[in-house]
Motif scaffolding. Structure first.
Motif, PDB file in Angstrom:
ATOM      1  N   THR A  17       0.841  -1.193   0.000  1.00  0.00           N
ATOM      2  CA  THR A  17       0.000   0.000   0.000  1.00  0.00           C
ATOM      3  C   THR A  17       0.876   1.242   0.000  1.00  0.00           C
ATOM      4  O   THR A  17       1.688   1.430   0.906  1.00  0.00           O
ATOM      5  CB  THR A  17      -0.904   0.012   1.248  1.00  0.00           C
ATOM      6  OG1 THR A  17      -1.602  -1.236   1.347  1.00  0.00           O
ATOM      7  CG2 THR A  17      -1.906   1.145   1.194  1.00  0.00           C
ATOM      8  N   SER A  31      -3.822   0.777   5.855  1.00  0.00           N
ATOM      9  CA  SER A  31      -4.357   2.064   5.431  1.00  0.00           C
ATOM     10  C   SER A  31      -3.542   3.184   6.075  1.00  0.00           C
ATOM     11  O   SER A  31      -3.413   3.238   7.300  1.00  0.00           O
ATOM     12  CB  SER A  31      -5.835   2.177   5.830  1.00  0.00           C
ATOM     13  OG  SER A  31      -6.360   3.427   5.461  1.00  0.00           O
ATOM     14  N   SER A  51      -2.701   7.035   7.234  1.00  0.00           N
ATOM     15  CA  SER A  51      -3.379   8.284   7.580  1.00  0.00           C
ATOM     16  C   SER A  51      -3.044   9.312   6.498  1.00  0.00           C
ATOM     17  O   SER A  51      -2.001   9.228   5.849  1.00  0.00           O
ATOM     18  CB  SER A  51      -2.931   8.782   8.954  1.00  0.00           C
ATOM     19  OG  SER A  51      -1.534   9.060   8.964  1.00  0.00           O
ATOM     20  N   GLY A  68     -14.544  -1.811   5.701  1.00  0.00           N
ATOM     21  CA  GLY A  68     -14.568  -0.400   5.363  1.00  0.00           C
ATOM     22  C   GLY A  68     -13.720   0.480   6.249  1.00  0.00           C
ATOM     23  O   GLY A  68     -14.125   1.610   6.559  1.00  0.00           O
ATOM     24  N   ARG A  71     -11.467   3.211   7.078  1.00  0.00           N
ATOM     25  CA  ARG A  71     -11.041   4.389   6.346  1.00  0.00           C
ATOM     26  C   ARG A  71     -10.724   5.537   7.308  1.00  0.00           C
ATOM     27  O   ARG A  71     -11.323   5.641   8.379  1.00  0.00           O
ATOM     28  CB  ARG A  71     -12.124   4.857   5.369  1.00  0.00           C
ATOM     29  CG  ARG A  71     -12.448   3.889   4.254  1.00  0.00           C
ATOM     30  CD  ARG A  71     -11.316   3.758   3.248  1.00  0.00           C
ATOM     31  NE  ARG A  71     -11.673   2.917   2.124  1.00  0.00           N
ATOM     32  CZ  ARG A  71     -11.523   1.603   2.099  1.00  0.00           C
ATOM     33  NH1 ARG A  71     -11.027   0.977   3.161  1.00  0.00           N
ATOM     34  NH2 ARG A  71     -11.865   0.891   1.040  1.00  0.00           N
ATOM     35  N   TRP A  72      -9.788   6.398   6.885  1.00  0.00           N
ATOM     36  CA  TRP A  72      -9.453   7.604   7.641  1.00  0.00           C
ATOM     37  C   TRP A  72     -10.374   8.736   7.190  1.00  0.00           C
ATOM     38  O   TRP A  72     -10.485   9.008   5.993  1.00  0.00           O
ATOM     39  CB  TRP A  72      -8.007   8.009   7.411  1.00  0.00           C
ATOM     40  CG  TRP A  72      -7.004   7.048   7.980  1.00  0.00           C
ATOM     41  CD1 TRP A  72      -6.526   5.919   7.382  1.00  0.00           C
ATOM     42  CD2 TRP A  72      -6.364   7.144   9.251  1.00  0.00           C
ATOM     43  NE1 TRP A  72      -5.612   5.301   8.207  1.00  0.00           N
ATOM     44  CE2 TRP A  72      -5.490   6.031   9.362  1.00  0.00           C
ATOM     45  CE3 TRP A  72      -6.420   8.057  10.310  1.00  0.00           C
ATOM     46  CZ2 TRP A  72      -4.699   5.805  10.483  1.00  0.00           C
ATOM     47  CZ3 TRP A  72      -5.634   7.830  11.427  1.00  0.00           C
ATOM     48  CH2 TRP A  72      -4.783   6.712  11.519  1.00  0.00           C
ATOM     49  N   SER A  73     -11.024   9.426   8.137  1.00  0.00           N
ATOM     50  CA  SER A  73     -11.807  10.615   7.798  1.00  0.00           C
ATOM     51  C   SER A  73     -10.931  11.857   7.849  1.00  0.00           C
ATOM     52  O   SER A  73     -11.195  12.835   7.157  1.00  0.00           O
ATOM     53  CB  SER A  73     -13.001  10.766   8.745  1.00  0.00           C
ATOM     54  OG  SER A  73     -12.578  10.800  10.102  1.00  0.00           O
ATOM     55  N   LEU A  84     -10.738   7.574  12.367  1.00  0.00           N
ATOM     56  CA  LEU A  84     -11.078   6.507  11.439  1.00  0.00           C
ATOM     57  C   LEU A  84     -12.551   6.158  11.566  1.00  0.00           C
ATOM     58  O   LEU A  84     -13.148   6.322  12.637  1.00  0.00           O
ATOM     59  CB  LEU A  84     -10.262   5.245  11.716  1.00  0.00           C
ATOM     60  CG  LEU A  84      -8.752   5.327  11.609  1.00  0.00           C
ATOM     61  CD1 LEU A  84      -8.140   5.427  12.998  1.00  0.00           C
ATOM     62  CD2 LEU A  84      -8.201   4.132  10.876  1.00  0.00           C
ATOM     63  N   PHE A 101     -15.288   2.863  10.515  1.00  0.00           N
ATOM     64  CA  PHE A 101     -15.357   1.462  10.086  1.00  0.00           C
ATOM     65  C   PHE A 101     -16.705   0.910  10.498  1.00  0.00           C
ATOM     66  O   PHE A 101     -17.427   1.504  11.310  1.00  0.00           O
ATOM     67  CB  PHE A 101     -14.220   0.631  10.704  1.00  0.00           C
ATOM     68  CG  PHE A 101     -14.124   0.734  12.202  1.00  0.00           C
ATOM     69  CD1 PHE A 101     -14.846  -0.119  13.026  1.00  0.00           C
ATOM     70  CD2 PHE A 101     -13.303   1.685  12.790  1.00  0.00           C
ATOM     71  CE1 PHE A 101     -14.757  -0.024  14.399  1.00  0.00           C
ATOM     72  CE2 PHE A 101     -13.205   1.785  14.165  1.00  0.00           C
ATOM     73  CZ  PHE A 101     -13.930   0.933  14.976  1.00  0.00           C
ATOM     74  N   GLN A 118     -16.823   5.519  14.723  1.00  0.00           N
ATOM     75  CA  GLN A 118     -15.726   6.463  14.491  1.00  0.00           C
ATOM     76  C   GLN A 118     -14.779   6.350  15.679  1.00  0.00           C
ATOM     77  O   GLN A 118     -15.209   6.264  16.827  1.00  0.00           O
ATOM     78  CB  GLN A 118     -16.221   7.900  14.358  1.00  0.00           C
ATOM     79  CG  GLN A 118     -15.065   8.871  14.061  1.00  0.00           C
ATOM     80  CD  GLN A 118     -15.550  10.296  13.864  1.00  0.00           C
ATOM     81  OE1 GLN A 118     -16.524  10.733  14.486  1.00  0.00           O
ATOM     82  NE2 GLN A 118     -14.868  11.046  12.995  1.00  0.00           N
TER      83      GLN A 118
END
Length: 264
Positions: free
Chosen positions: A129, A173, A175, A235, A237-239, A244, A246, A260
């Motif tokens: 990644t 993933s 940041s 799912g 993911r970083w906001s 995060l 999920f 969150q």
């Protein structure tokens, strides 16, 4: 990165054009095999080119085509088996990186340029990644002591271990600021069973999935910290660079909850 609906429709039209051409005449097996299926389009940083996988009879290779230029797709790789994985563009847009055979490879998009390994190691490395600035790659290496997460520079090749001795690791993933990594630890246990009623010649495979747990680790140092409750994760993911989101599936698979979490 520009991902307008019109451009995505244009990518899908590659497959439709081949199908329409063959629809004019009766099909035999060779013609069916020759139908190529494009997938996984990735725009270059400037939005002028698209890289994608083109599959023919289970064998996929990387192609590049200019957007709106009326040119034909051009092959970048010529693999004889399998397919590239984890494809991403270089920071300068001149190359494509991809994983193959447990190693990372670099394929310049210029015609006739030589494809070379970025690195080749005895261990099997997965989940490659790229960092947000496309200068580093995070990946999982499996060994006798379990699974380990590494980060490696694409230019100098310097490698550093981030986390070690994991039961499993997946879903890496970065940041947005490139200072943290999130990942999920979950194990799948395979059971081969032959129930008495099925006879001795039939074996059923049952996959037991253990509860998953999400973690975050700071690349500057420190232990991996669990984030959120254990369960079935998806799912991740970083906001932003400190939070995060999920989803978690309940044990009875009837309910899914969005969470969150703060990574600080």
């Amino acid at each position: 990165m520009n991902r307008s609906p019109s451009r995505l429709v244009w990518i899908l039209s590659l497959a439709l054009s081949a199908s329409r051409a063959l629809a004019q005449t009766p099909l035999d097996i060779e013609q069916l095999i020759d139908i190529k299926h494009p997938s996984n389009p990735i725009f270059s940083k400037d939005g002028r080119s698209v890289a994608f996988l083109w599959d023919r009879a289970g064998l996929a290779n990387l192609y590049v085509v200019g957007v709106g230029a009326g040119e034909k797709p051009r092959a970048v790789t010529s693999l004889k088996e399998g397919q590239p994985g984890g494809v991403f563009w270089s920071a300068d847009g001149a190359s494509l990186f991809y994983s193959y055979g447990g190693d990372l490879w670099q394929a310049p998009i210029a015609p006739g340029a030589e494809i070379r390994p970025v690195w080749q190691t005895p261990g099997n490395e997965t989940g490659m990644t790229p960092s947000p600035d496309l200068t580093r790659v995070a990946y999982v290496r499996s060994g006798e002591g379990g699974f380990e997460i590494f980060v490696r520079s694409l230019s100098g090749g310097a490698e550093s271990k981030v986390v070690g001795e994991l039961a499993a690791a997946a879903g890496l993933s970065w940041s947005p600021d490139g200072t943290q990594l999130a990942f999920i630890v979950a194990r799948s246990i395979r059971h081969d069973e032959t129930p008495a009623y099925s006879g001795t010649k039939i074996i059923y495979t049952i996959t037991e999935r253990t509860p998953a747990q999400a973690y975050v680790v700071k690349l500057a140092g420190g232990p991996a910290v669990p984030i959120g409750p254990p369960g079935g994760f998806g799912g991740l993911r970083w906001s932003d660079s400190n939070h995060l989101v999920f989803d978690r599936t309940s044990a009875d698979f009837k309910r899914r909850t969005i969470y969150q979490a703060d990574s600080r």
